[in-house]
Write a protein that holds these residues in place. Structure first.
Motif, PDB file in Angstrom:
ATOM      1  N   SER A   1       3.456   4.593 -33.471  1.00 11.74           N
ATOM      2  CA  SER A   1       3.953   4.543 -34.849  1.00 11.74           C
ATOM      3  C   SER A   1       5.310   3.852 -34.939  1.00 11.74           C
ATOM      4  O   SER A   1       5.729   3.445 -36.026  1.00 11.74           O
ATOM      5  CB  SER A   1       4.077   5.962 -35.422  1.00 11.74           C
ATOM      6  N   GLU A   2       6.014   3.708 -33.798  1.00  6.48           N
ATOM      7  CA  GLU A   2       7.358   3.134 -33.807  1.00  6.48           C
ATOM      8  C   GLU A   2       7.650   2.487 -32.467  1.00  6.48           C
ATOM      9  O   GLU A   2       7.078   2.859 -31.447  1.00  6.48           O
ATOM     10  CB  GLU A   2       8.405   4.225 -34.079  1.00  6.48           C
TER      11      GLU A   2
ATOM     12  N   ARG B   1      13.695  -9.642 -37.378  1.00  3.54           N
ATOM     13  CA  ARG B   1      12.927  -9.867 -38.620  1.00  3.54           C
ATOM     14  C   ARG B   1      12.266 -11.237 -38.604  1.00  3.54           C
ATOM     15  O   ARG B   1      11.094 -11.385 -38.946  1.00  3.54           O
ATOM     16  CB  ARG B   1      13.850  -9.737 -39.831  1.00  3.54           C
TER      17      ARG B   1
ATOM     18  N   PHE C   1       4.324 -10.015 -39.143  1.00  2.00           N
ATOM     19  CA  PHE C   1       4.010  -8.581 -39.198  1.00  2.00           C
ATOM     20  C   PHE C   1       4.771  -7.958 -40.368  1.00  2.00           C
ATOM     21  O   PHE C   1       5.757  -7.240 -40.176  1.00  2.00           O
ATOM     22  CB  PHE C   1       4.380  -7.904 -37.874  1.00  2.00           C
ATOM     23  N   PRO C   2       4.329  -8.218 -41.591  1.00  3.33           N
ATOM     24  CA  PRO C   2       5.107  -7.835 -42.778  1.00  3.33           C
ATOM     25  C   PRO C   2       5.250  -6.341 -42.987  1.00  3.33           C
ATOM     26  O   PRO C   2       6.155  -5.901 -43.714  1.00  3.33           O
ATOM     27  CB  PRO C   2       4.323  -8.471 -43.935  1.00  3.33           C
ATOM     28  N   LEU C   3       4.403  -5.538 -42.367  1.00  3.76           N
ATOM     29  CA  LEU C   3       4.475  -4.090 -42.576  1.00  3.76           C
ATOM     30  C   LEU C   3       5.556  -3.420 -41.734  1.00  3.76           C
ATOM     31  O   LEU C   3       5.944  -2.281 -42.005  1.00  3.76           O
ATOM     32  CB  LEU C   3       3.119  -3.443 -42.270  1.00  3.76           C
ATOM     33  N   VAL C   4       6.047  -4.115 -40.718  1.00  2.16           N
ATOM     34  CA  VAL C   4       7.070  -3.534 -39.840  1.00  2.16           C
ATOM     35  C   VAL C   4       8.384  -3.375 -40.611  1.00  2.16           C
ATOM     36  O   VAL C   4       8.861  -4.312 -41.250  1.00  2.16           O
ATOM     37  CB  VAL C   4       7.297  -4.405 -38.590  1.00  2.16           C
ATOM     38  N   LYS C   5       8.952  -2.201 -40.558  1.00  3.74           N
ATOM     39  CA  LYS C   5      10.247  -1.926 -41.186  1.00  3.74           C
ATOM     40  C   LYS C   5      11.300  -1.737 -40.096  1.00  3.74           C
ATOM     41  O   LYS C   5      11.081  -0.995 -39.137  1.00  3.74           O
ATOM     42  CB  LYS C   5      10.173  -0.664 -42.067  1.00  3.74           C
TER      43      LYS C   5
ATOM     44  N   ASN D   1       4.042   1.008 -39.199  1.00  2.00           N
ATOM     45  CA  ASN D   1       3.237   1.149 -40.435  1.00  2.00           C
ATOM     46  C   ASN D   1       1.842   0.551 -40.290  1.00  2.00           C
ATOM     47  O   ASN D   1       1.332  -0.100 -41.206  1.00  2.00           O
ATOM     48  CB  ASN D   1       3.961   0.512 -41.622  1.00  2.00           C
ATOM     49  N   GLY D   2       1.241   0.764 -39.131  1.00  2.00           N
ATOM     50  CA  GLY D   2      -0.129   0.305 -38.909  1.00  2.00           C
ATOM     51  C   GLY D   2      -0.247  -1.012 -38.174  1.00  2.00           C
ATOM     52  O   GLY D   2      -1.348  -1.396 -37.749  1.00  2.00           O
ATOM     53  N   GLU D   3       0.848  -1.759 -37.979  1.00  2.00           N
ATOM     54  CA  GLU D   3       0.774  -3.009 -37.228  1.00  2.00           C
ATOM     55  C   GLU D   3       0.489  -2.718 -35.754  1.00  2.00           C
ATOM     56  O   GLU D   3       0.851  -1.672 -35.233  1.00  2.00           O
ATOM     57  CB  GLU D   3       2.084  -3.790 -37.356  1.00  2.00           C
TER      58      GLU D   3
END
Length: 402
Positions: free
Chosen positions: A4-5, A32, A38-42, A55-57
């Motif tokens: 998850s991280e 970044r 990988f746009p879902l990565v925060k 976030n699912g990536e």
């Protein structure tokens, strides 16, 4: 195992004191840019480490990109679970079942940043260690250098568990030292020089001299492909193509053969310095290795360097060829660099270049050239592209250079 991280640990930048925030912000920006697909990565960059929420990536696709980002010492993919002791015990057992083969030693390393959690770090180490013993009674504990170090971190938003640690590229985040112009020939040495400069935080822009029809489209593409091999370390690199045909023809026509290379390199350095000024760069970087060819003797370097007061950094100057090749192979530029597409220096190389050029004669021969006009016409034809990994390019007009 679905992560998850990814927890990122800083390297040398952690020693930067009051400037530490600036280094961390630049690293976050570089991450970044490298993870743009990988746009879902925060990205959450804290003082001591960086957290990438997936976030699912797919972590297996993200992690190879992190390994090439300067400023990252190492990183660990993590699993996020509920902050509950029984859930933690169960998760620890599941992890150990998936990785323990019956031979490894282990250790639990618990850290509690949420001090409201029911157990402190020591108590959590004992509770989770006992859960492992319940599953594998014969397993051995090793406090120093265990085969399996299962890390558990209790934070406000949940509990995170990890057991893998992958090495990053080290060094400093690209961009923290300022911008430099890399004179990229298309050979073995200059990409290695660019790599070392980036590792010390320099944002490079690749300056490549092309002399069509004497140099081919394949030679130009090779230089762009070499740039794309360096791009993953930062996300993207500006590639500046400099038209050089007229200058080389004029040198060949008006200058004695032994001084072709010296004056050619002086013109390249002049143009690179003018581009540096236009692009707000601070230094020039090249792949010169002392004594390797005629233009790289100390006497030649002195004669060539006379045209600028800008610092010229030569990261591979004291390395021998085998050492440079070893690095080129490690960063995957070697096979590209040895492709048989010659650059403009090779095409116009005289059979007997001066290894000890006299500056007085150099200045005398340059008086035969329309230096101002030649430089101006070359600059007017500059082309710039943004090179990303895998040779993806974004082209710009000349005005975008200003």
């Amino acid at each position: 195992m679905k992560y998850s991280e990814i927890m990122v640990r800083y390297g040398e930048l952690s020693t930067k004191g009051k400037n530490r925030k600036m280094f961390i912000m630049q690293l976050a920006e570089n991450v970044r840019r490298a993870l743009v697909d990988f746009p879902l990565v925060k990205i959450h960059a804290d003082r001591d480490r960086m957290h990438l929420l997936l976030n699912g990536e797919d972590s297996q696709l993200v992690m190879p990109k992190l390994q090439k980002i300067f400023g990252i010492q190492n990183f660990s993919p993590s699993i996020r679970v509920e902050k509950d002791v029984e859930v933690l015990k169960q998760t620890v057992q599941e992890i150990m079942q998936s990785i323990y083969t019956g031979k490894e030693t282990f250790k639990i390393t618990a850290k509690r940043s949420d001090h409201d959690f029911v157990l402190d770090s020591g108590e959590l180490n004992v509770a989770l260690g006992n859960a492992v013993f319940d599953l594998f009674p014969a397993i051995q504990v090793q406090m120093k250098h265990p085969d399996i170090n299962l890390r558990v971190e209790i934070r406000r938003d949940g509990a995170y568990l990890s057991y893998e640690t992958l090495l990053g590229a080290g060094g400093l985040p690209v961009g923290t030292a300022g911008r430099g112009m890399l004179m990229l020939s298309g050979g073995i040495d200059s990409p290695v020089a660019g790599y070392f400069a980036m590792k010390r935080g320099v944002e490079i822009e690749a300056v490549h001299f092309a002399s069509p029809p004497y140099t081919s489209e394949q030679a130009l593409q090779k230089a762009k492909d070499l740039t794309s091999k360096l791009a993953p370390y930062v996300g993207s690199i500006q590639f500046i193509e400099v038209p050089f045909t007229e200058i080389q023809e004029e040198i060949k026509r008006r200058v004695p053969q032994g001084y072709w290379m010296t004056i050619t390199r002086r013109m390249m350095l002049r143009l690179t310095d003018m581009i540096r000024d236009m692009r707000n760069g601070l230094i020039i970087i090249n792949g010169e290795s002392l004594g390797q060819v005629a233009s790289q003797t100390l006497q030649s370097m002195v004669a060539i360097n006379e045209v600028t007061t800008t610092p010229v950094i030569r990261p591979v100057a004291t390395m021998d060829k085998l050492e440079i090749i070893e690095v080129a192979q490690a960063i995957d530029t070697f096979e590209l660099a040895i492709q048989p597409f010659e650059d403009c220096c090779t095409i116009f190389a005289p059979p007997q270049p001066k290894t000890r050029p006299q500056l007085e004669k150099v200045l005398q021969y340059e008086q035969r050239l329309d230096l101002e006009g030649l430089l101006a016409r070359s600059l007017a034809g500059l082309k710039v592209s943004e090179i990303r990994a895998e040779s993806e390019q974004v082209n710009f007009e000349f005005d975008d250079l200003l």
